[in-house]
Structures are given as C-alpha cells and as structure tokens.
Design a protein around this motif. Structure first.
Motif, PDB file in Angstrom:
ATOM      1  N   ASN A 135       1.004  -0.905  -0.133  1.00  0.00           N
ATOM      2  CA  ASN A 135      -0.089  -0.390  -0.170  1.00  0.00           C
ATOM      3  C   ASN A 135       0.555   1.356  -0.107  1.00  0.00           C
ATOM      4  N   VAL A 136       1.658   1.301   0.691  1.00  0.00           N
ATOM      5  CA  VAL A 136       2.654   2.478   0.501  1.00  0.00           C
ATOM      6  C   VAL A 136       3.784   2.366  -0.475  1.00  0.00           C
ATOM      7  N   HIS A 137       3.550   1.589  -1.462  1.00  0.00           N
ATOM      8  CA  HIS A 137       4.836   1.553  -2.570  1.00  0.00           C
ATOM      9  C   HIS A 137       3.660   2.139  -3.308  1.00  0.00           C
ATOM     10  N   VAL A 138       1.922   1.563  -3.242  1.00  0.00           N
ATOM     11  CA  VAL A 138       0.549   1.644  -4.453  1.00  0.00           C
ATOM     12  C   VAL A 138       0.716   3.503  -4.752  1.00  0.00           C
ATOM     13  N   GLY A 139       0.748   4.021  -3.266  1.00  0.00           N
ATOM     14  CA  GLY A 139       1.499   5.888  -2.974  1.00  0.00           C
ATOM     15  C   GLY A 139       2.660   6.607  -3.729  1.00  0.00           C
ATOM     16  N   GLY A 140       3.734   6.116  -3.171  1.00  0.00           N
ATOM     17  CA  GLY A 140       4.531   6.693  -4.242  1.00  0.00           C
ATOM     18  C   GLY A 140       4.783   6.050  -5.720  1.00  0.00           C
ATOM     19  N   MET A 141       4.106   5.147  -6.128  1.00  0.00           N
ATOM     20  CA  MET A 141       3.844   5.472  -6.825  1.00  0.00           C
ATOM     21  C   MET A 141       3.233   5.701  -8.402  1.00  0.00           C
ATOM     22  N   THR A 142       1.835   6.304  -6.923  1.00  0.00           N
ATOM     23  CA  THR A 142       0.484   7.050  -8.226  1.00  0.00           C
ATOM     24  C   THR A 142       1.578   8.234  -7.856  1.00  0.00           C
ATOM     25  N   HIS A 143       2.132   8.950  -7.393  1.00  0.00           N
ATOM     26  CA  HIS A 143       2.776  10.519  -7.274  1.00  0.00           C
ATOM     27  C   HIS A 143       3.157  10.161  -8.683  1.00  0.00           C
ATOM     28  N   LEU A 144       4.291   8.947  -8.543  1.00  0.00           N
ATOM     29  CA  LEU A 144       5.435   9.317  -9.755  1.00  0.00           C
ATOM     30  C   LEU A 144       4.242   9.397 -10.772  1.00  0.00           C
ATOM     31  N   VAL A 145       4.117   8.343 -11.639  1.00  0.00           N
ATOM     32  CA  VAL A 145       2.725   8.233 -12.937  1.00  0.00           C
ATOM     33  C   VAL A 145       2.548   9.885 -12.804  1.00  0.00           C
ATOM     34  N   GLU A 146       2.082  10.331 -11.399  1.00  0.00           N
ATOM     35  CA  GLU A 146       1.432  11.822 -12.117  1.00  0.00           C
ATOM     36  C   GLU A 146       2.371  12.928 -12.022  1.00  0.00           C
ATOM     37  N   GLU A 147       3.649  12.781 -11.487  1.00  0.00           N
ATOM     38  CA  GLU A 147       4.800  13.924 -11.247  1.00  0.00           C
ATOM     39  C   GLU A 147       5.007  13.831 -12.822  1.00  0.00           C
ATOM     40  N   SER A 148       5.461  12.142 -13.790  1.00  0.00           N
ATOM     41  CA  SER A 148       5.472  12.031 -15.043  1.00  0.00           C
ATOM     42  C   SER A 148       4.390  12.206 -16.511  1.00  0.00           C
ATOM     43  N   GLU A 149       3.570  12.671 -16.343  1.00  0.00           N
ATOM     44  CA  GLU A 149       1.912  12.588 -16.500  1.00  0.00           C
ATOM     45  C   GLU A 149       2.274  14.566 -16.704  1.00  0.00           C
ATOM     46  N   THR A 150       2.510  15.053 -15.685  1.00  0.00           N
ATOM     47  CA  THR A 150       2.104  17.083 -15.224  1.00  0.00           C
ATOM     48  C   THR A 150       3.658  17.364 -16.670  1.00  0.00           C
ATOM     49  N   LEU A 151       4.556  17.117 -15.895  1.00  0.00           N
ATOM     50  CA  LEU A 151       6.035  16.778 -16.467  1.00  0.00           C
ATOM     51  C   LEU A 151       6.051  16.263 -18.009  1.00  0.00           C
ATOM     52  N   GLY A 152       5.072  15.955 -18.311  1.00  0.00           N
ATOM     53  CA  GLY A 152       5.300  15.103 -20.431  1.00  0.00           C
ATOM     54  C   GLY A 152       6.017  14.345 -20.023  1.00  0.00           C
ATOM     55  N   VAL A 153       6.361  13.667 -19.635  1.00  0.00           N
ATOM     56  CA  VAL A 153       7.660  12.508 -19.398  1.00  0.00           C
ATOM     57  C   VAL A 153       6.665  11.249 -19.462  1.00  0.00           C
ATOM     58  N   ASN A 154       7.723  10.168 -20.194  1.00  0.00           N
ATOM     59  CA  ASN A 154       6.601   9.136 -20.494  1.00  0.00           C
ATOM     60  C   ASN A 154       6.124   8.204 -19.737  1.00  0.00           C
ATOM     61  N   ALA A 155       4.817   8.300 -19.433  1.00  0.00           N
ATOM     62  CA  ALA A 155       4.652   7.612 -18.011  1.00  0.00           C
ATOM     63  C   ALA A 155       4.056   6.305 -17.815  1.00  0.00           C
ATOM     64  N   GLU A 156       4.701   5.349 -18.421  1.00  0.00           N
ATOM     65  CA  GLU A 156       3.997   3.819 -19.150  1.00  0.00           C
ATOM     66  C   GLU A 156       4.900   3.406 -18.011  1.00  0.00           C
ATOM     67  N   LEU A 157       6.230   3.123 -18.178  1.00  0.00           N
ATOM     68  CA  LEU A 157       6.814   2.291 -16.939  1.00  0.00           C
ATOM     69  C   LEU A 157       6.183   2.640 -15.612  1.00  0.00           C
ATOM     70  N   PRO A 158       5.973   3.905 -14.929  1.00  0.00           N
ATOM     71  CA  PRO A 158       5.610   4.223 -13.837  1.00  0.00           C
ATOM     72  C   PRO A 158       3.967   3.014 -13.715  1.00  0.00           C
ATOM     73  N   ARG A 159       3.243   3.519 -14.878  1.00  0.00           N
ATOM     74  CA  ARG A 159       1.762   2.961 -15.278  1.00  0.00           C
ATOM     75  C   ARG A 159       1.486   1.494 -14.861  1.00  0.00           C
ATOM     76  N   PHE A 160       2.685   1.335 -15.359  1.00  0.00           N
ATOM     77  CA  PHE A 160       3.294  -0.306 -15.649  1.00  0.00           C
ATOM     78  C   PHE A 160       3.668  -1.118 -13.147  1.00  0.00           C
ATOM     79  N   PHE A 161       4.388  -0.536 -13.241  1.00  0.00           N
ATOM     80  CA  PHE A 161       4.990  -0.543 -11.650  1.00  0.00           C
ATOM     81  C   PHE A 161       3.380  -0.334 -11.104  1.00  0.00           C
ATOM     82  N   LEU A 162       2.758   0.859 -11.335  1.00  0.00           N
ATOM     83  CA  LEU A 162       1.686   0.578 -10.343  1.00  0.00           C
ATOM     84  C   LEU A 162       0.476  -0.272 -10.573  1.00  0.00           C
ATOM     85  N   GLU A 163      -0.110  -0.650 -12.286  1.00  0.00           N
ATOM     86  CA  GLU A 163      -0.844  -1.556 -12.180  1.00  0.00           C
ATOM     87  C   GLU A 163      -0.678  -2.869 -11.032  1.00  0.00           C
TER      88      GLU A 163
END
Length: 297
Positions: free
Chosen positions: A242-270
């Motif tokens: 659960n703690v990792h899910v929280g961190g991964m969610t932030h990583l996905v959001e940061e990637s999307e906000t900055l215009g960086v490909n988010a496919e890898l962190p989305r896979f982690f989160l999934e």
C-alpha cells in the motif's frame, strides 16, 4: 577421459562478432592452439596475426579441435552453420555461448546427443572487453563430466567466475535472461529518472552518481526478498505494498504533469494494484512475485 591442461588444449571458435573475437583472443593469450571461422573472413585478420588458424570451412573448423565453441547471433544461425556438418561433431564437445531461450537450449542438446556430440549450453555475463579477466562471469549447464573435462580450458574465459549450474541444459539460458531482465529494468528506470530530472535542466551525468547509490541500496533488498519468496511469507519489514502504491501514484502524476512518458511507472502501479486486489496490501513488496508468476493476458 582426463581433464586437459590449462594451456595447449586445442579449441575452435565459430562466430567472430565482438564477443567471438574476445573469446578466441582469450584462448590465444593463454597458449591454446585456436582455430577460427566466420562468414566474413576479414574479421579473423587480427586473430590470425596473433597466431590463430583461419579454417576455410565450418567443417574444417569443427574437425580441427575436440572442443568447439560457437557464439553467433541466434540458435537458428547455430543450426544453419552446424547442421550440414553435424557428422563431424561426433565425439567432440560443443559449447554454445549464443543467447537464446531455455527451450532452444534443451532442444539443441537433444540434437547434439543424436549426433553423438557432448553439449554444454553457456551464458556470458560480461562485455567483450572483460573476457579473460576476473570481471567476466560465464555460466554452463549440461553433463558435469563434460564440463569437468574442459573446465581448465573454459576457465580461461573467466577464471574467477566460471560457474557450473546443473545437468539441465536450459538453466544457463534461464539465468541469462533473468539477469538481462534485471539489467533492462534498472536501465529503463534510470532513463526514466533522467528524463524527469531533465525537465529541470539536471544533466544525466549529475544524476548518475545518486542513481548508482540508489541502485546499490536497492540491491540489498534482493537477498532479503529472496528469503521471503522461498519461504512463501511476506512480512512488511520495510514498507507495505500500500505504501508503494502511494509512491507510485505520485510518480505517475509527476511524469504526466512534466510531459515525460509515464508507461513504465504506470506498469509498476498496475502490478502493485493487482497485488492489493489479491490481498497483499499489507505485505512486503516481495509479494508481487505472485503477479509475475501468472502468465500475461
């Protein structure tokens, strides 16, 4: 049959890409009479200048030595080259250092057995420049008696880390691909991190030092998680899924906000979310092994 001495045992190397040249060069450096063959003969020029014998055909290359090492692009190439001269392999040992799957390795072992050839399947965990040094690790699978017969010669390629695995010919390929999975996972994550920091004009070379530290720290998890995986118990001694899910969610959001490909962190989160859905929310990250054990959809 007695083990051949460390120097003087003849060996043939088929395939002179960068790795094949390194293999042949290491044998030559330790005094082994070395025969080489490659489709493009010019790739043998340096080796010939150093004392290697350039065979005029695959058949003559095979027949020149009791130990034949092949390192080419794939197993199809192995069979295309050696299939027509299979009869010449009888009574010899074929060491295949070509990258492939465990299924291909086992099938090739069966093929070699029908030709009355001893067979070792191997994997190289090193770059060409490391061959022949203590930095090179080479793995071998197949009959132990065959490995022991040629151990002294094979240790020339990586004296400090020449590892015999098991009689199962497929294990070397399984280890090889498992290690490559780690390599690509680490490299892709580094590249993603460098892309994130690049949006703030941080150079990759600046990030690299901290990245290496992070990689080394993360490596310490492997031993601890391995024990949990083997035991089938996943106590959260560091952090829950659960703690990792929280961190991964932030990583996905940061990637999307900055215009960086988010496919890898989305896979982690999934994957982590699947683990939560399967009841592993309060377990350690090692519990995600259950997700990796399932075949992909």
């Amino acid at each position: 049959m007695s083990t051949l001495p460390a120097s003087g045992a003849p060996v043939t190397v088929i395939g002179l890409g960068l790795m094949g040249q390194a293999l042949a060069g290491a044998f030559l450096a330790k005094g082994h009479p070395t025969t080489v063959w490659n489709r493009s003969a010019a790739k043998a020029d340096d080796l010939v200048a150093r004392g290697a014998v350039l065979a005029d055909s695959v058949q003559s290359a095979v027949e020149a030595s009791p130990l034949v090492v092949v390192c080419v692009s794939d197993y199809d190439a192995v069979h295309q080259l050696l299939g027509p001269v299979g009869g010449s392999l009888a009574g010899r040992t074929l060491v295949n250092l070509t990258t492939a799957s465990s299924t291909q390795a086992r099938e090739t072992a069966e093929w070699a057995q029908k030709l009355d050839a001893a067979y070792l399947d191997g994997a190289i965990l090193a770059l060409p420049h490391a061959i022949g040094t203590e930095e090179a690790t080479l793995l071998y699978a197949g009959p132990q008696a065959t490995f022991e017969e040629h151990r002294a010669t094979l240790e020339v390629l990586g004296a400090e880390a020449t590892v015999y695995l098991d009689e199962d010919h497929g294990l070397s390929a399984l280890y090889d691909l498992s290690v490559l999975s780690i390599m690509w996972g680490v490299l892709n994550s580094f590249l993603h991190g460098a892309a994130l920091l690049g949006t703030a004009n941080v150079k990759a070379s600046t990030f690299a030092e901290l990245a290496v530290t992070a990689i080394n720290v993360t490596a310490e998890y492997a031993s601890a998680y391995a024990q949990q995986i083997d035991a089938g118990e996943y106590p959260a001694t560091d952090a829950t899924v659960n703690v990792h899910v929280g961190g991964m969610t932030h990583l996905v959001e940061e990637s999307e906000t900055l215009g960086v490909n988010a496919e890898l962190p989305r896979f982690f989160l999934e994957l982590a979310k699947r683990a939560v859905a399967a009841g592993d929310a309060e377990n350690s990250y090692a519990s995600l092994i259950k997700q990796f054990r399932k075949p992909s959809a």
